[in-house]
Design a protein around this motif. Structure first.
Motif, short mmCIF file in Angstrom:
data_model
loop_
_atom_site.label_atom_id
_atom_site.label_comp_id
_atom_site.label_asym_id
_atom_site.label_seq_id
_atom_site.Cartn_x
_atom_site.Cartn_y
_atom_site.Cartn_z
N UNK A 279 8.71 8.43 13.88
CA UNK A 279 7.72 9.50 14.14
C UNK A 279 8.17 10.35 15.33
N UNK A 280 8.75 9.71 16.34
CA UNK A 280 9.25 10.47 17.49
C UNK A 280 10.34 11.44 17.08
N UNK A 281 11.19 11.04 16.14
CA UNK A 281 12.25 11.93 15.68
C UNK A 281 11.66 13.14 14.97
N UNK A 282 10.60 12.92 14.16
CA UNK A 282 9.94 14.04 13.51
C UNK A 282 9.32 14.99 14.51
N UNK A 283 8.69 14.46 15.54
CA UNK A 283 8.08 15.29 16.57
C UNK A 283 9.16 16.09 17.30
N UNK A 284 10.27 15.43 17.63
CA UNK A 284 11.36 16.10 18.34
C UNK A 284 11.95 17.23 17.48
N UNK A 285 12.15 16.97 16.21
CA UNK A 285 12.67 18.02 15.31
C UNK A 285 11.75 19.23 15.28
#
Length: 394
Positions: free
Chosen positions: A283-289
């Motif tokens: 989920x953090x990767x999605x937010x960062x993207x």
């Protein structure tokens, strides 16, 4: 073999073994944790005279194969799509084989029907113990009834299997502590106890079918809610309740799409986003993207969990602030200890008999203690320990 509950008093030797590999977590969950209870573990079930011969025969057969260095263990993992499950499966397989067991390791591509079929095959092919990281904790009742009928003990791995009395033990990390550490990190980095604020926060947690997701969420929100209530933390999207911040399948793309919408509605005008509570690294990767594509303000604090390679690289680059490190080698080692004890007809090591009620009773559990990694300590935790090499993180 019926589930054996650990005696209240463990031997000194067993107590010492619990200190190795994993840390002991909280043994009770606060009242705000939805699935936690303070109910004492139920007394062990009595074996009827009719059942005793079959159970004893199963135990003797397991002991014989174990003494001979054999025995088959079925290991069911949910998916290969997330790095952590690949590591869990590989660590489990390697350590079980080193202990002399035959291993049937299967990944289910996040498809419940596939996982059910795989477990059925493990039962029919002679597995003597099942280790299961479920896709959906409520979807395995029928197939686990088959395991119980065949006297095959079940260890729920990392995710608690709900509403099944076939579950013998639970091996996991202290999931409430995971969320607590994430909430405390945000609290401390923003100096919420001293700073005036207000600070803007958004929240992303995990799959509603994963029992752990609520523990992560509750642990973090219990730390942050007082600051939300006093207005020092503001969730501009208004999305705070678990049902509103859950992310189906922990999917990066789902988190990214939701973050796109939140930025468009609340932060496109230059409003600063100070922190994003993300329960795990996908989920953090999605937010960062999403932030990289849509946000022009100062970079927020972003939490995570699992220390996936892509996220550690983001942490080194200053895009993700921290990630909870759960050393899957330790959890695999403790699970192998549990399997070995079951195979030998002895009591498996546990350190929690209060917290995890799966709807049929409290499941004896072993909780490993998580720690957090950030740019200041990731080398010590991840590289010096041999979890990754420096080249892995370039």
């Amino acid at each position: 073999m019926k589930r054996k509950l650990v005696s209240t008093f463990l031997s000194v030797a067993m107590a010492a073994s619990l200190l190795v590999g994993c840390g002991g977590g909280n043994t009770s969950a606060p009242a705000t944790t939805d699935t936690a209870t303070e109910t004492e573990a139920p007394a062990a079930e009595e074996t009827t005279e009719a059942e005793a011969p079959a159970e004893e025969a199963t135990e003797e057969a397991a002991a014989d194969t174990t003494a001979a260095g054999g025995g088959k263990v079925g290991v069911a993992m949910p998916t290969k799509d997330l790095q952590r499950w690949n590591q869990d499966g590989a660590n489990m397989e390697a350590q079980l084989k080193d202990a002399g067991y035959e291993v049937d390791l299967q990944y289910a591509s996040n498809d419940i029907a596939t996982q059910v079929s795989q477990i059925e095959n493990m039962i029919s092919s002679g597995a003597q113990v099942l280790v299961i990281a479920s896709i959906d904790g409520d979807s395995l009742g029928t197939v686990l009834a088959q395991a119980k009928e065949a006297n095959i003990p079940v260890i729920a791995y990392d995710r608690l299997i709900m509403n099944s009395d076939a579950v013998s033990y639970y091996a996991t990390f202290d999931n409430y502590m995971v969320g607590t550490k994430q909430g405390e990190y945000i609290r401390d980095q923003l100096d919420l106890e001293n700073a005036d604020g207000p600070f803007n926060l958004e929240i992303f947690t995990g799959d509603p079918g994963d029992n752990n997701a609520k523990f992560f969420y509750n642990g973090a929100v219990d730390v942050l809610k007082p600051f939300i209530d006093e207005g020092k933390l503001v969730v501009k999207s208004g999305q705070v309740d678990f049902d509103n911040v859950a992310t189906a399948n922990w999917a990066t793309e789902t988190a990214q799409s939701r973050m796109d919408a939140i930025i468009s509605a609340n932060y496109a005008d230059g409003t600063k986003l100070d922190a994003v509570l993300c329960s795990n690294d996908s989920t953090a990767l999605g937010v960062t993207n999403s932030l990289e594509a849509n946000y022009t303000g100062d970079w927020p604090i972003i939490t995570g969990q699992d220390c996936d390679v892509a996220n550690v690289k983001n942490m080194i680059a200053g895009k993700q602030s921290m990630s909870i490190f759960k050393d899957t080698r330790d959890l695999a080692a403790k699970t192998v200890e549990m399997v070995d004890a079951i195979m030998k007809g002895t009591e498996a090591p546990v350190n929690d008999t209060k917290t995890y009620d799966n709807g049929t009773g409290v499941i004896p559990s072993y909780l490993c203690e998580p720690v957090f990694a950030d740019v200041n300590n990731y080398k010590e935790l991840l590289i010096d320990s041999g979890y990754y090499t420096e080249d892995d993180l370039k």
